[in-house]
Scaffold this active site. Sequence first.
Site, PDB file in Angstrom:
ATOM      1  N   HIS A 103       0.860  -1.182   0.000  1.00  0.00           N
ATOM      2  CA  HIS A 103       0.000   0.000   0.000  1.00  0.00           C
ATOM      3  C   HIS A 103       0.902   1.239   0.000  1.00  0.00           C
ATOM      4  CE1 HIS A 103      -3.747  -2.156   0.710  1.00  0.00           C
ATOM      5  NE2 HIS A 103      -3.200  -2.793   1.725  1.00  0.00           N
ATOM      6  N   HIS A 113      -0.735  -6.616  -5.171  1.00  0.00           N
ATOM      7  CA  HIS A 113      -0.911  -7.833  -4.376  1.00  0.00           C
ATOM      8  C   HIS A 113      -0.383  -9.007  -5.174  1.00  0.00           C
ATOM      9  CE1 HIS A 113      -3.492 -11.500  -3.928  1.00  0.00           C
ATOM     10  NE2 HIS A 113      -3.072 -11.381  -2.688  1.00  0.00           N
ATOM     11  N   ASN A 115       0.366 -13.514  -4.635  1.00  0.00           N
ATOM     12  CA  ASN A 115       0.316 -14.698  -3.789  1.00  0.00           C
ATOM     13  C   ASN A 115       0.660 -15.909  -4.640  1.00  0.00           C
ATOM     14  OD1 ASN A 115      -1.631 -17.197  -3.105  1.00  0.00           O
ATOM     15  ND2 ASN A 115      -0.975 -16.227  -1.202  1.00  0.00           N
TER      16      ASN A 115
END
Length: 319
Positions: A103, A113, A115
Site C-alpha cells: 500500500h 498484491h 500470492n
Amino acid sequence: MTSPPAAGQPSAETVAAYFRELQDRICDALVEIDGGAFDARELRGERGGVARPRVLTDGDVIEKAAVNFSHSRGDSLPLAATERRPELAGRSFEATSVSLIVHPRNPYAPTSHANIRFFIAHPPQRASDGGEEGWWFGGGFDLTPYYGFEEDAAHWHRTAAQACAPFGDDLYARYKAACDDYFYLPHRQEMRGVGGLFFDDLNQLERPAELDPFGRCFAFGRSIGDHFLAAYLPILERRKDLRYGERERGFQLYRRGRYVEFNLVYDRGTRYGLQARARTESILASLPPLAAWRYDYAPEPGSPEARLASEFLVRRDWI
C-alpha cells in the site's frame, strides 16, 4: 540446501525453499525503494510449521507492506481449501505460500498484491479408504490503482503475459480472465482494480515438455514470483513522487475501503487463514493502515476520480 525432488515427486520443502528466497528478494527491493525496515519474525507452530511474517509500516514511500511466508501442516484441510476439491475433505496436508501486499503512500501509486501457494493433501492412512496424493499450485498478482494511468496498466499486463508465455499460448488470456472474475465485488458491481493473473488447482501444464507435471507447474509458479518486481517496481518509481493534495488522499482512502470489503467478504486466502487458525495479525496484515467510507459518494463527472471507474475498473485488453 533442499535436495530436488525425484522426477514426478511433489515436494513442499522444495517449494518452500524457493518461497523463502522470493520473500527475501522482494523485501530487499522494497527496502531499497523506501528506505525503511521490515518488522521480521520467525514463528514456530505445531507439527513443525513455520511462519515468517514481515511488515513495513509508515515508510516514506510505502505506507504499509506485508510480505509473508508460511509452511504449515495439519490433520484436515480447512473448508476454504476443499470447496473446490471436496474429495480431499478430511485429508492431512502440507501448505506453503508467500503472500504480499504493498500500500503506497502516494495516491497516484497503485496498491499491488501477489500470492503463490502450494498444497499437498496426503492420502488416507488406511488403504481401504482409497485415494491418491493430491497437490496443486495457485496464486497470481493483481494491481489496484486509485488514479488510472494506461501506461501502468499496459506495463503490468505485458509483464504478466511474459511470465506466462513459456508455458502455453493461452495461459495469459485464461488467467487474466480468471483474475477479472475473482477480484470482483458483486455487491458493488465493480472490479477491484485492473486485474492481472489468477490461477488455482494447477497440477497440469503442457510446456516445457522435458519436465514432469510437478516440475512444469513449479516452474510456472516461479515465473509468476520472479516477474512480480519487474511488473510493479517501474510503476512505483514513476508515481511515488508525484504531487498530491487532500482531494487525492481522500479518494485514495475511499477506494481503500473497497479493498477492505473484498478481503474480508470474498477473499479465499483470508477465509482459509482464519479457518486454519493461523496468526490473525499475519492474515489481516494485508489490510491498509487507513481507509474511509463516504455515504452515497459519487465523483464529479469528467473528473480523474470518475475516469477510474469508467475506464479502468472494467474488463479491457490492456496489451
